[in-house]
Motif scaffolding. Structure first.
Motif, short mmCIF file in Angstrom:
data_model
loop_
_atom_site.label_atom_id
_atom_site.label_comp_id
_atom_site.label_asym_id
_atom_site.label_seq_id
_atom_site.Cartn_x
_atom_site.Cartn_y
_atom_site.Cartn_z
N PRO A 46 33.69 60.87 50.49
CA PRO A 46 33.86 59.32 50.38
C PRO A 46 35.01 58.70 50.49
O PRO A 46 35.19 57.40 50.18
CB PRO A 46 33.44 59.08 48.87
N ASN A 47 36.24 59.32 50.89
CA ASN A 47 37.40 58.78 50.88
C ASN A 47 37.50 57.53 51.86
O ASN A 47 37.15 57.75 53.19
CB ASN A 47 38.62 59.89 51.26
N LEU A 48 38.23 56.58 51.47
CA LEU A 48 38.09 55.22 52.21
C LEU A 48 39.76 54.93 52.35
O LEU A 48 40.21 54.60 51.08
CB LEU A 48 37.22 54.50 51.71
N LEU A 49 40.21 54.52 53.46
CA LEU A 49 41.60 54.01 53.48
C LEU A 49 41.49 52.60 53.51
O LEU A 49 40.62 52.04 54.55
CB LEU A 49 42.34 54.53 54.49
N LEU A 50 42.08 51.72 52.72
CA LEU A 50 41.98 50.17 53.00
C LEU A 50 43.37 49.85 53.26
O LEU A 50 44.25 49.91 52.50
CB LEU A 50 41.45 49.47 51.67
N LEU A 51 43.57 49.13 54.36
CA LEU A 51 44.89 48.77 54.96
C LEU A 51 44.90 47.38 55.25
O LEU A 51 44.28 46.87 56.27
CB LEU A 51 45.38 49.76 56.20
N ASP A 52 45.51 46.76 54.54
CA ASP A 52 45.72 45.14 54.52
C ASP A 52 46.93 44.66 53.70
O ASP A 52 47.07 45.20 52.76
CB ASP A 52 44.41 44.46 53.77
N ASP A 53 47.63 43.63 54.29
CA ASP A 53 48.65 43.28 53.61
C ASP A 53 48.39 41.92 52.59
O ASP A 53 49.47 41.50 51.61
CB ASP A 53 49.86 42.87 54.62
N ASP A 54 47.10 41.46 52.57
CA ASP A 54 46.86 40.48 51.59
C ASP A 54 46.43 41.16 50.47
O ASP A 54 45.27 41.69 50.24
CB ASP A 54 45.56 39.81 52.42
N GLU A 55 47.18 41.24 49.12
CA GLU A 55 47.09 42.17 48.15
C GLU A 55 45.88 41.48 47.33
O GLU A 55 45.11 42.49 46.76
CB GLU A 55 48.15 42.17 47.30
N PRO A 56 45.59 40.29 47.06
CA PRO A 56 44.30 39.95 46.20
C PRO A 56 42.94 40.27 47.14
O PRO A 56 42.09 40.93 46.29
CB PRO A 56 44.47 38.34 46.36
N PHE A 57 43.13 40.33 48.39
CA PHE A 57 41.88 40.50 49.22
C PHE A 57 41.55 42.18 49.19
O PHE A 57 40.70 42.60 48.77
CB PHE A 57 41.92 40.20 50.55
N LEU A 58 42.84 42.80 49.09
CA LEU A 58 42.71 44.47 49.34
C LEU A 58 42.09 44.90 47.86
O LEU A 58 41.44 45.61 47.74
CB LEU A 58 44.10 44.95 49.36
N ARG A 59 42.52 44.32 46.62
CA ARG A 59 42.09 44.65 45.46
C ARG A 59 40.74 44.33 45.16
O ARG A 59 40.00 45.16 44.62
CB ARG A 59 42.93 44.00 44.35
N ARG A 60 40.30 43.20 45.74
CA ARG A 60 38.89 42.77 45.64
C ARG A 60 37.87 43.82 46.29
O ARG A 60 36.80 44.27 45.77
CB ARG A 60 38.60 41.46 45.99
N LEU A 61 38.39 43.99 47.52
CA LEU A 61 37.48 44.75 48.64
C LEU A 61 37.56 46.43 47.94
O LEU A 61 36.54 47.05 48.07
CB LEU A 61 38.14 44.77 50.01
N SER A 62 38.68 46.85 47.32
CA SER A 62 38.92 48.17 46.64
C SER A 62 37.91 48.22 45.58
O SER A 62 37.03 49.28 45.44
CB SER A 62 40.25 48.65 46.26
N ARG A 63 37.65 47.19 44.67
CA ARG A 63 36.93 47.21 43.64
C ARG A 63 35.51 47.31 44.04
O ARG A 63 34.64 48.04 43.78
CB ARG A 63 37.24 46.22 42.83
N ALA A 64 35.11 46.23 45.11
CA ALA A 64 33.75 46.47 45.59
C ALA A 64 33.32 47.44 46.35
O ALA A 64 32.19 48.16 46.27
CB ALA A 64 33.72 44.93 46.51
N MET A 65 34.21 48.34 47.07
CA MET A 65 33.74 49.53 47.70
C MET A 65 33.66 50.88 46.82
O MET A 65 32.84 51.42 47.06
CB MET A 65 34.78 49.86 48.85
N GLU A 66 34.56 50.62 46.09
CA GLU A 66 34.19 51.91 44.68
C GLU A 66 32.96 51.49 43.89
O GLU A 66 32.16 52.51 43.90
CB GLU A 66 35.34 51.51 43.72
N LYS A 67 32.40 50.18 43.79
CA LYS A 67 31.18 50.26 43.18
C LYS A 67 30.06 50.70 44.23
O LYS A 67 28.85 50.92 43.80
CB LYS A 67 30.73 48.82 43.12
N ARG A 68 30.47 50.82 45.49
CA ARG A 68 29.33 51.11 46.61
C ARG A 68 29.47 52.57 46.78
O ARG A 68 28.62 53.08 47.60
CB ARG A 68 29.38 50.26 47.85
N GLY A 69 30.35 53.41 45.82
CA GLY A 69 30.31 54.87 46.20
C GLY A 69 31.62 55.43 46.91
O GLY A 69 31.60 56.62 46.96
N PHE A 70 32.40 54.51 47.36
CA PHE A 70 33.66 55.17 48.08
C PHE A 70 34.63 55.54 47.00
O PHE A 70 34.70 54.84 46.14
CB PHE A 70 34.26 54.12 49.05
N ALA A 71 35.66 56.25 47.63
CA ALA A 71 36.76 56.39 46.89
C ALA A 71 37.98 55.91 47.78
O ALA A 71 38.52 56.68 48.52
CB ALA A 71 36.86 58.03 47.02
#
Length: 183
Positions: free
Chosen positions: A12-37
């Motif tokens: 489930p390893n997922l790399l999230l690459l974005d320089d928009d920190e608030p967006f990156l954190r929100r997307l990271s939390r949302a993807m973690e809830k969907r089963g990704f790491a």
């Protein structure tokens, strides 16, 4: 999205690459809830380091970053892990960049604003699946307004330079910028 965890597979390893920190954190939390790491990276250098140390099975890569182009990370990941599912995400959507991203190995290309459901669907889509048409497509006025806003931001909010690039009268641009965004 409970069944998404079943479709993710054993890695489930997922790399999230974005320089928009608030967006990156929100997307990271949302993807973690969907089963990704998810593993977050804010620059091309961090993204390349993450790919080198542990190539992920999935990646969501922003196209424009402060220190370069996200396509460098797409290429590196494609070389390190050819079967990786990669989605390029950008606020500067254009056909030329979409074609370039897919040619070098991106699985899909999404324009911002994209939510976690859009990203998950793109990451887990089968090769022959066609994306569904948008439920609420943007109006032509909204598309025009979004384009003007992007160019305005690219010109560091300089009205004269933006008007020159858009081949538009400065006063006309000022009136458009003063109005609310169309729906």
């Amino acid at each position: 999205m409970a069944d998404a965890a079943l479709e993710i597979g054993s890695d489930p390893n997922l790399l999230l690459l974005d320089d928009d920190e608030p967006f990156l954190r929100r997307l990271s939390r949302a993807m973690e809830k969907r089963g990704f790491a998810p593993k977050e990276a804010g620059s091309v250098a961090e993204g390349l380091a993450a790919v080198k140390s542990n190539p992920p099975a999935y990646a969501v890569v922003d196209l424009r970053l402060e220190d370069g182009n996200g396509l460098e990370v797409v290429e590196a990941l494609r070389e390190a892990r050819p079967e990786a599912r990669i989605v390029v995400l950008t606020g500067y959507g254009a056909i030329a960049t979409a074609v370039a991203a897919v040619k070098i190995g991106a699985t899909d290309y999404l324009s911002k604003p994209a939510d976690a459901n859009d990203v998950t669907a793109a990451l887990l889509a089968k090769k022959d699946d066609l994306p569904p048409p948008p439920e609420n497509p943007m109006s032509a006025d909204r598309v025009r307004w979004e384009h003007i806003q992007r160019v305005y931001e690219l010109c560091d909010r300089n009205v004269s330079e933006t008007a020159r690039r858009l081949n538009m009268h400065r006063r006309t641009l000022q009136r458009i910028l003063a109005k609310r965004s169309p729906r």
